[in-house]
Motif scaffolding. Structure first.
Motif, PDB file in Angstrom:
ATOM      1  N   GLU A 477       0.833  -1.202   0.000  1.00 39.28           N
ATOM      2  CA  GLU A 477       0.000   0.000   0.000  1.00 39.28           C
ATOM      3  C   GLU A 477       0.866   1.249   0.000  1.00 39.28           C
ATOM      4  OE1 GLU A 477      -2.285   0.496   3.564  1.00 39.28           O
ATOM      5  OE2 GLU A 477      -0.533   0.496   4.867  1.00 39.28           O
ATOM      6  N   TYR A 478       0.239   2.375  -0.345  1.00 39.51           N
ATOM      7  CA  TYR A 478       0.820   3.664   0.011  1.00 39.51           C
ATOM      8  C   TYR A 478      -0.205   4.428   0.837  1.00 39.51           C
ATOM      9  CZ  TYR A 478      -1.309   5.261  -4.512  1.00 39.51           C
ATOM     10  OH  TYR A 478      -2.136   5.530  -5.579  1.00 39.51           O
ATOM     11  N   ALA A 479       0.321   5.266   1.757  1.00 37.19           N
ATOM     12  CA  ALA A 479      -0.538   5.856   2.784  1.00 37.19           C
ATOM     13  C   ALA A 479      -0.261   7.342   2.942  1.00 37.19           C
ATOM     14  CB  ALA A 479      -0.323   5.144   4.122  1.00 37.19           C
ATOM     15  N   ARG A 480      -1.262   8.032   3.470  1.00 31.81           N
ATOM     16  CA  ARG A 480      -1.132   9.441   3.824  1.00 31.81           C
ATOM     17  C   ARG A 480      -0.421   9.561   5.177  1.00 31.81           C
ATOM     18  NH1 ARG A 480      -7.200  10.495   4.367  1.00 31.81           N
ATOM     19  NH2 ARG A 480      -6.529  12.580   5.053  1.00 31.81           N
ATOM     20  N   LYS A 481      -0.006  10.773   5.472  1.00 34.40           N
ATOM     21  CA  LYS A 481       0.551  11.085   6.786  1.00 34.40           C
ATOM     22  C   LYS A 481      -0.160  12.336   7.282  1.00 34.40           C
ATOM     23  CE  LYS A 481       5.031  12.002   8.973  1.00 34.40           C
ATOM     24  NZ  LYS A 481       6.477  12.180   8.678  1.00 34.40           N
ATOM     25  N   VAL A 482      -0.912  12.204   8.376  1.00 36.23           N
ATOM     26  CA  VAL A 482      -1.756  13.299   8.846  1.00 36.23           C
ATOM     27  C   VAL A 482      -1.381  13.648  10.289  1.00 36.23           C
ATOM     28  CG1 VAL A 482      -4.122  14.062   9.259  1.00 36.23           C
ATOM     29  CG2 VAL A 482      -3.634  12.513   7.349  1.00 36.23           C
ATOM     30  N   TRP A 483      -1.092  14.921  10.513  1.00 41.61           N
ATOM     31  CA  TRP A 483      -0.847  15.405  11.885  1.00 41.61           C
ATOM     32  C   TRP A 483      -2.212  15.514  12.557  1.00 41.61           C
ATOM     33  CZ3 TRP A 483       1.649  20.813  13.224  1.00 41.61           C
ATOM     34  CH2 TRP A 483       1.919  20.856  14.600  1.00 41.61           C
TER      35      TRP A 483
END
Length: 748
Positions: A477-483
Motif C-alpha cells: 500500500e501507500y498511505a497518507r501522513k496526517v498530523w
C-alpha cells in the motif's frame, strides 16, 4: 586540446594522453550570493555547497582508462557566505533519518571549523563506461573552492583534465565488442549537448553506413513461452526484429557465475542488435541483481534490508563493461558499491549509469496473467485517444512537516513535486485531477480538485493515461501522513501522526483497467519484487506500465523533482529523443537525474514493470526522417590552399525549418566518385560553412569536392554540386559525371 602519443612497453600497445581544458561556467555574485549558470553540486553532505561543472568526455572506441588528473590555479574572489550541502533523505521518518541528520550536523561542524579550502581537488572522476558505441568518462570539475572559517571564495578560470589511457589489443574481446558497435546510432542522446569534446568524437565515431538496432528481445522461462505470443506478434507487425529466448537456454549457453551474470553477458554479446529487452517471470523464475550502494555493507549503515540490497534492472540495461570492470570491479560479490557510509563518492566498484538498452519486466509466472497483461499492453500501445492518454491523476501526501520531531527539517509536501510538473507545462492542468492532503493540522495549501482520500484515489482513477503519486509506502500500500493532534507544544511528533491508507492491493481490482495509466509510484517499497506488492498488482490491473521502488525511496535536495519529473518531461514534452516511448523516456530520465546531482540510489531502486517499447500516444512521435536540403558549394584558391564555402542549410527537403548538426566534406581524385568514409577529409559543426584544404594547390592531383549536410536527427542530405581543382586539362565524360554534380568550378 591536444593528443599526445607515447610508447608504453609493458602494455604492448600505445599509451595515450588526452588533454582537455574545461572553462568555468558563467557566474555572478548577487546580494552576497554566488550565482552560477548550469552548475551541479556534487559535494559531501555538510560540506560547503560549492558549484561544479559536470561534463561527459568521449574517448576512442574501447579505450582503457589508466588515470585521470586535474590541474588548475585558484584566484581569490572575495568574501561571501556559502551554506552547507544538504544530505539526501529517504521518504520516511524514523531512526534512520535521525541518524542521517545527526551525522549531517557533525559533518557540518567539522567542515565549517576548517581553514582548508573545500574541495581540495580541482575535479573528480564520477563514472566511466559508455553510451553504446561511445566510450565516455563523466567528470566533475571544481572551478570554485571555499574556506569556511574566513568565508573566502576562490575561482579557477580553467580546469585542465589529463586522461591517461591505452587501446586494447585488436584481437581482444574488448576490441571486438566495440568493433561490433562502430556503425551503431541507436542511442539518440549523443550530440554536442552531451559530449564535451564533440569534435574529437565526430572524428573517432564518424559513421558512413549508420545502423540502428531494431531488436526486441524477450527472456522468459521455457514453460511460459506461449504466454507472450500476442505481444510478440504485435511487435513483429510493428517491424521489430523479435527474439524470444528462454532463461534455460541462457543458463546453458552463456558464461557467468550465476544466472543474472549469464543474462547480462548474453545481452552484452548481442548488444549491437538489441534496442529493448523484456524480462518475464517472478523474481524466482527471472532473478534480479541486487545493488549494495555502501561499501562492504549489504544491509546499509541503517542495518535494514528495506534499504539494501536494492534489486535493480539497471544492471541489465548498462552493458558497456563486464562485471569484473564495472559492477563488481573489486570482486567481493557486492555489486554497485559507490559510497562510504557518509555518502562520499569513494566506491569500491566502477558502475556506469548510462543505460545501453531499454529494459522492462512482467513480474509474473502465471501464464494467464501474463497473457492478460500482454493483451492490455497491445491495446494501450495502439490507442491514439489523446483525451485519455494525456489526462493525469496526481496525488500527493505530506512527507515531512516542518520541524517534525524537533529535527529542524523543512516541510516536504508531495504536492510540491506535482505542482512542479503542472507549472512547467509538462502536464496540462486543464486535463489533470489533483488530490492533496486537506486533513489534520497544517494541511496542504495548494488548491486541488478534491481532498486526498482512499475513496477519491479509486473514484478518480478513470480514463487517466498518467498517474503519479507521492506518499509513504510499504509492500502492499501507500498511505497518507496526517498530523492528527498536538500535545500543546506545537511541534509535529511521530506519536501525533495517523497513517490513513490511500491505496491498497485490495483496491486494485476496483480501478479502471480498460483505460490503464502509465503510473509512477514515489512511495517506498511498492515495487519490492520479493512479494506480489502494489507495483506488481497495478501492472495486472489499473496500469499499462508501473515504475516503482524496490526498496526505500530517496530524494536528493539537489534535484527534488527527481526521476519522476524527468520521466514525464521526456515522455510527454521532450519527445524528439524519446519518441513518446516509455522505456526510452525512463532511460533518459535516469540519465538526466544522474547528470544533475549524481545520487546513485534512486537510479538503483526505481524499476519498470511493463514493456519498454510501449507507446504512450499510440504512435511514435517526434521522429524526424526527412533529410535536409543539399548544400551548394564554391571553391576558390587561397595561396597554396583551397577554400571551400557553402550556403547554410536551414530547411529539409519538404521545406520545413530545421537545424543542422554538421557538414561533412569529401574529396577524391576521381570525377565520378561516390563519397564514402575513406573520402571524408573533415567536417564542420553548424553553423560553420567553410573548410580549408591545406596545401591542396601544391599537389599534382586534380581534386573533386562534395559536401553533405547532416541534421540533428542524423539524416544526411543528398550530395552537393561538385567543386573541382584542375592542375591539367581533363576531358569530361558526361555519362559518368552528370550524376554527381550540377555545375563545376575550376581553378586554374
Amino acid at each position: 586540446m591536444r593528443i599526445v602519443t607515447v610508447c608504453c612497453a609493458f602494455t604492448f600497445c600505445f599509451a595515450d594522453i588526452l588533454d582537455i581544458t574545461v572553462p568555468a561556467p558563467t557566474f555572478d555574485i548577487e546580494h552576497g550570493r554566488l550565482v552560477v549558470e548550469n552548475a551541479v553540486y556534487f559535494n559531501v553532505p555538510g560540506a560547503p555547497n560549492v558549484p561544479g561543472r559536470k561534463v561527459t568526455i568521449a574517448l576512442p572506441p574501447g579505450a582503457i582508462v589508466e588515470s585521470v588528473h586535474f590541474h588548475g590555479r585558484r584566484e581569490e574572489v572575495g568574501m561571501l557566505l556559502i551554506g552547507p550541502t544538504e544530505p539526501p533523505m529517504p521518504f520516511t521518518q524514523n531512526s534512520e533519518t535521525d541518524q542521517i541528520i545527526e551525522h549531517y550536523a557533525k559533518q557540518k561542524a567539522y567542515f565549517y571549523a576548517s581553514h582548508e579550502p573545500y574541495p581540495k581537488t580541482y575535479g573528480v572522476l564520477f563514472s566511466h563506461g559508455g553510451i553504446r558505441r561511445q566510450r565516455v568518462l563523466d567528470i566533475v570539475c571544481y572551478h570554485f573552492a571555499y574556506k569556511p572559517v574566513s568565508q573566502t571564495l576562490y575561482y579557477t578560470p580553467n580546469v585542465h583534465v589529463e586522461i591517461h589511457y591505452h587501446m586494447p589489443r585488436p584481437e581482444s574481446e574488448r576490441a571486438q565488442f566495440w568493433c561490433s558497435l562502430m556503425n551503431d546510432i541507436t542511442y539518440g542522446g549523443c550530440d554536442e549537448n552531451t559530449i564535451f569534446n564533440w569534435y574529437d568524437a565526430q572524428q573517432w565515431y564518424y559513421v558512413d553506413t549508420p545502423r540502428q538496432a531494431n531488436g526486441y528481445y524477450v527472456i522468459i522461462p521455457a514453460v511460459l513461452l506461449s504466454a507472450v505470443d500476442t505481444l510478440v506478434a504485435h511487435r513483429q507487425n510493428q517491424g521489430y526484429d523479435v527474439h524470444v529466448i528462454t532463461r534455460e537456454y541462457i543458463e546453458t549457453n552463456s558464461v557467468g557465475n550465476d544466472t543474472p551474470q549469464k543474462i547480462r553477458n548474453y545481452l552484452r554479446d548481442n548488444i549491437a542488435d538489441i534496442a529493448y529487452a523484456l524480462l518475464v517471470g517472478s523474481s524466482t523464475d527471472m532473478p534480479w541483481r541486487s545493488m549494495v550502494p555502501f561499501n562492504d555493507d549489504p544491509d546499509s549503515p541503517y542495518n535494514s534490508t528495506d534499504y539494501s540490497p536494492i534489486p535493480s534492472d539497471l544492471y541489465y540495461a548498462e552493458l558497456t563493461d563486464p562485471d569484473s570492470l564495472s559492477w563488481d570491479s573489486d570482486g567481493d560479490g557486492y555489486y554497485g558499491e559507490v559510497f562510504d557510509q557518509y555518502f562520499n563518492l569513494v566506491g569500491d566498484d566502477n558502475p556506469d549509469y548510462h543505460a545501453d538498452i531499454h529494459v522492462g519486466r512482467i513480474p509474473y509466472s502465471s501464464e494467464s496473467i501474463i497473457q492478460d497483461i500482454c493483451e492490455k499492453i497491445v491495446r494501450f500501445d495502439t490507442t491514439t485517444d489523446l483525451s485519455f492518454k494525456t489526462a493525469s491523476l496526481l496525488a500527493g501526501a505530506l512527507y515531512y512537516y516542518e520541524n517534525e520531531n524537533n529535527t529542524g527539517c523543512t516541510r516536504n509536501d508531495g504536492a510540491d513535486y506535482l505542482e512542479q510538473l503542472l507549472n512547467s507545462g509538462v502536464l496540462d492542468r486543464a486535463h489533470t485531477v489533483t488530490l492533496y492532503e486537506k486533513g489534520g493540522r497544517d494541511p496542504c495549501t495548494y488548491t486541488c480538485t478534491d481532498s486526498l482520500t482512499r475513496a477519491h484515489m479509486i473514484s478518480y482513477w478513470q480514463q487517466r493515461g498518467i498517474m503519479y503519486e507521492c506518499h509513504h509506502g510499504g509492500n502492499v500500500e501507500y498511505a497518507r501522513k496526517v498530523w492528527y493532534w498536538d500535545n500543546g507544544n506545537n511541534v509535529p511528533e511521530s506519536f501525533e501522526m495517523s497513517w490513513p491508507t490511500a491505496l491498497h492491493v485490495d483496491d486494485v481490482y476496483l480501478l479502471d483497467n480498460e483505460y490503464p495509466a502509465t503510473s509512477f509510484l514515489r512511495s517506498c517499497l511498492c515495487g519490492n519484487p520479493d512479494v506480489e506488492g502494489l507495483g506488481t498488482k497495478l501492472l495486472r490491473n489499473g496500469s499499462s506500465a508501473v515504475i516503482s521502488s524496490s526498496r526505500v525511496c530517496w530524494m536528493s535536495g539537489l534535484d527534488r523533482g527527481g526521476i519522476p519529473h524527468h520521466f514525464y518531461k521526456r515522455l510527454m514534452q521532450d519527445t524528439i529523443v524519446s519518441n513518446g516511448l516509455i522505456g526510452d523516456a525512463y532511460t533518459l530520465a535516469k540519465t538526466d537525474f544522474m547528470d544533475s546531482c549524481g545520487f546513485w540510489i534512486p537510479a538503483y531502486h526505481y524499476n519498470l514493470f511493463g514493456d519498454p517499447a510501449t507507446r504512450q500516444f499510440g504512435t511514435l512521435v517526434g521522429i524526424d526522417n526527412t533529410p535536409p536540403s543539399a548544400p551548394s558549394i564554391c571553391t576558390e584558391k587561397s595561396g597554396a590552399d583551397i577554400l571551400l564555402t557553402w550556403n547554410t542549410v536551414a530547411t529539409d527537403t519538404l521545406g520545413s525549418t530545421e537545424t543542422m548538426d554538421c557538414y561533412v566534406v569529401y574529396r577524391s581524385t576521381a570525377p565520378d566518385f561516390v563519397p564514402g568514409l575513406s573520402d571524408s577529409i573533415g567536417m564542420t559543426t553548424h553553423p560553420d560553412t567553410e573548410y580549408v584544404d591545406v596545401g591542396a594547390i601544391t599537389s599534382a592531383q586534380d581534386y573533386y569536392y562534395l559536401v553533405v549536410a547532416v541534421d540533428a536527427a542524423a539524416n544526411k542530405s543528398k550530395k552537393s554540386n561538385m567543386g573541382c581543382v584542375f592542375h591539367k586539362d581533363v576531358n569530361e565524360n558526361p555519362v559518368t559525371t552528370h550524376k554527381n554534380w550540377n555545375e563545376r568550378t575550376a581553378i586554374q
